[in-house]
Design a protein around this motif. Sequence first.
Motif, PDB file in Angstrom:
ATOM      1  N   ALA A  23      45.772  44.518  21.493  1.00  0.00           N
ATOM      2  CA  ALA A  23      47.435  44.348  21.532  1.00  0.00           C
ATOM      3  C   ALA A  23      48.133  45.647  20.266  1.00  0.00           C
ATOM      4  N   MET A  24      47.271  46.081  19.554  1.00  0.00           N
ATOM      5  CA  MET A  24      48.314  46.882  19.117  1.00  0.00           C
ATOM      6  C   MET A  24      47.838  48.127  19.295  1.00  0.00           C
ATOM      7  N   LYS A  27      50.354  48.748  21.660  1.00  0.00           N
ATOM      8  CA  LYS A  27      52.106  48.684  20.833  1.00  0.00           C
ATOM      9  C   LYS A  27      52.743  47.387  20.820  1.00  0.00           C
ATOM     10  N   MET A  28      52.165  46.342  21.238  1.00  0.00           N
ATOM     11  CA  MET A  28      53.138  45.209  21.542  1.00  0.00           C
ATOM     12  C   MET A  28      53.320  44.922  20.436  1.00  0.00           C
ATOM     13  N   ASP A  29      54.591  43.814  20.250  1.00  0.00           N
ATOM     14  CA  ASP A  29      55.772  43.785  19.288  1.00  0.00           C
ATOM     15  C   ASP A  29      54.164  42.580  18.087  1.00  0.00           C
ATOM     16  N   PHE A  31      54.873  40.246  17.546  1.00  0.00           N
ATOM     17  CA  PHE A  31      54.715  38.292  17.761  1.00  0.00           C
ATOM     18  C   PHE A  31      53.751  38.128  18.905  1.00  0.00           C
ATOM     19  N   GLY A  32      53.511  39.471  20.154  1.00  0.00           N
ATOM     20  CA  GLY A  32      52.898  39.720  21.340  1.00  0.00           C
ATOM     21  C   GLY A  32      51.328  39.684  20.959  1.00  0.00           C
ATOM     22  N   VAL A  33      51.590  40.560  19.444  1.00  0.00           N
ATOM     23  CA  VAL A  33      49.925  40.293  19.080  1.00  0.00           C
ATOM     24  C   VAL A  33      49.640  38.651  19.001  1.00  0.00           C
ATOM     25  N   ILE A  35      50.013  36.501  20.156  1.00  0.00           N
ATOM     26  CA  ILE A  35      49.826  35.614  22.038  1.00  0.00           C
ATOM     27  C   ILE A  35      48.246  36.286  22.335  1.00  0.00           C
ATOM     28  N   ILE A  36      48.313  37.683  21.514  1.00  0.00           N
ATOM     29  CA  ILE A  36      47.110  37.918  22.286  1.00  0.00           C
ATOM     30  C   ILE A  36      45.625  37.585  21.421  1.00  0.00           C
ATOM     31  N   PHE A  38      45.791  34.936  19.877  1.00  0.00           N
ATOM     32  CA  PHE A  38      45.508  33.287  20.210  1.00  0.00           C
ATOM     33  C   PHE A  38      44.498  33.350  21.400  1.00  0.00           C
ATOM     34  N   ILE A 136      43.370  40.862  30.629  1.00  0.00           N
ATOM     35  CA  ILE A 136      44.517  40.739  31.915  1.00  0.00           C
ATOM     36  C   ILE A 136      45.969  41.029  30.958  1.00  0.00           C
ATOM     37  N   LEU A 137      45.850  39.939  29.716  1.00  0.00           N
ATOM     38  CA  LEU A 137      47.025  39.972  29.521  1.00  0.00           C
ATOM     39  C   LEU A 137      47.603  41.873  28.703  1.00  0.00           C
TER      40      LEU A 137
END
Lengths: 203, 203, 203
Positions: A23-24, A27-29, A31-33, A35-36, A38, A136-137
């Motif tokens: 996720a990093m 470059k997700m924010d 909270f997005g990181v 969620i991924i 988790f 997928i995400l």
Amino acid sequence: MTLFYFLDIIGIIAFAISGSLMAMRKKMDPFGVFIIAFATAVGGGTLRDVLIGAQPVFWMKNTDVIYFIVASYFIAIIFRKKLKYLNKSLFLFDSIGLGLYTIMGTEIGLNANFHPIIIISIATMSASFGGVIRDILCNEIPVIFRKEIYATACVLGSIVFLILHNFNVNNAVIYVSTTFLIIAIRLVAVKFKLSLPTFYTKE
Amino acid sequence: MTLFYFLDIIGIIAFAISGSLMAMRKKMDPFGVFIIAFATAVGGGTLRDVLIGAQPVFWMKNTDVIYFIVASYFIAIIFRKKLKYLNKSLFLFDSIGLGLYTIMGTEIGLNANFHPIIIISIATMSASFGGVIRDILCNEIPVIFRKEIYATACVLGSIVFLILHNFNVNNAVIYVSTTFLIIAIRLVAVKFKLSLPTFYTKE
Amino acid sequence: MTLFYFLDIIGIIAFAISGSLMAMRKKMDPFGVFIIAFATAVGGGTLRDVLIGAQPVFWMKNTDVIYFIVASYFIAIIFRKKLKYLNKSLFLFDSIGLGLYTIMGTEIGLNANFHPIIIISIATMSASFGGVIRDILCNEIPVIFRKEIYATACVLGSIVFLILHNFNVNNAVIYVSTTFLIIAIRLVAVKFKLSLPTFYTKE
């Protein structure tokens, strides 16, 4: 704390780190990181519990899981700059998670007295599903459909587990040897660019 | 009819309308629009029921839910031309659904005696999952991964709910104030283009 | 062996072949083809069992299902070169699976005493979900969102099933006639390029 529970937690941590790293890279924010992280960590086990009917799913019954995911998430963030070889770290943590989740799935399937072929299916599904959700995400080609050997390693590992179990080998030996086998298969497959033979003739 | 049931239905209607609007923006055929409306409206609650093991899932036990979705679908179709500011309507209905679904998830988690951190997870998941399914099916970037604050609003709302509940505040007050808080957080975040701080340094 | 069980298995075989064909068209490796075949064949029934709470899901209770999927997979591989008209074969097997899965879903919904509108929803969902998973995993536009009539055929088939059942028509007659109706609707719809009327005016 039993060895099984310990391996369980290590598997979840490994997948949480692999999710955070991916996720990093995207470059997700923050909270997005999370969620991924988790979804990658609990995805396979959640699918497994839902399919066999063991609800509420495992992480609702054991809050420790969430604390370990949160800790893994922060570790991945703090060390993200040290992880110069991001792709290698990602691959390593993903393989560790894959091996340990295969063991968990096989053990849980055995305890529920399923037929061996069902146990192998459950183990393979629960081990590979976290990585599939993550990909997928993150809009990557799901890891099971890439050239590398992935789910095949779970199938082989789960079969070896069942054979050893049949010969009454000690559980600790089975857990550790099967996990290393799965990780080794992946490492060798990627190192030597092994993939399954294809049945398409070149056009 | 209790206040809880009333808010439940409003949440489902809001998500059904948001799904219909998104699908019509994508020029789907009438049946496709209905599928998106249905999936958006029941998606989060279905995930919640499956994860905690409350099956058959809620909409199978209460046919009213399906009638309300059908009605919302027709309302969205009839008024689609009046909704000149389609994006604004979509955002508004999505936020209302998000707020109300967070309340539902928190209340259901409380009744099932889960640990607070699990309750917040369930509430956040069930509130955001409908919008995520809608966006995936409509081939949009899932709303939780966009810059705006989305799931963060659910987490904050659910925490405030639990704090107020701990102080024995009246349920009606909790429901209404928490819902408004979540909607307000989203409105303010989008209005002022607030997003979470990032931990990436510019390259 | 009952007629119901026989139709069940034929539906699973048809979907397994449709999944294998699609995956081979995408040049996946042997294991990837098997995963798609498996997911297409059991996807809809798994969703159905999870939503109504009939776990462990059907293929965990009946190992035959897995053997039939493995056999279908090999048949699809062996005959892939004979299947010159790959698209036509794919369409045919997909339609057969769709028809038979609608029957299964309706029958199971009836036995569980659900409201007719819920039965139709369950039947439509379980019949179309396998194809949707297949298309998502193969990176195709999901079949329910293409112009052709797809889920609409399930809805109509399930309604006719319920009407005939209400008039106490013999089960064998209901199963066969409804399945053929669903297949016929799809064939006619695709042959004559029928689609649902749209409510968008051309700009």
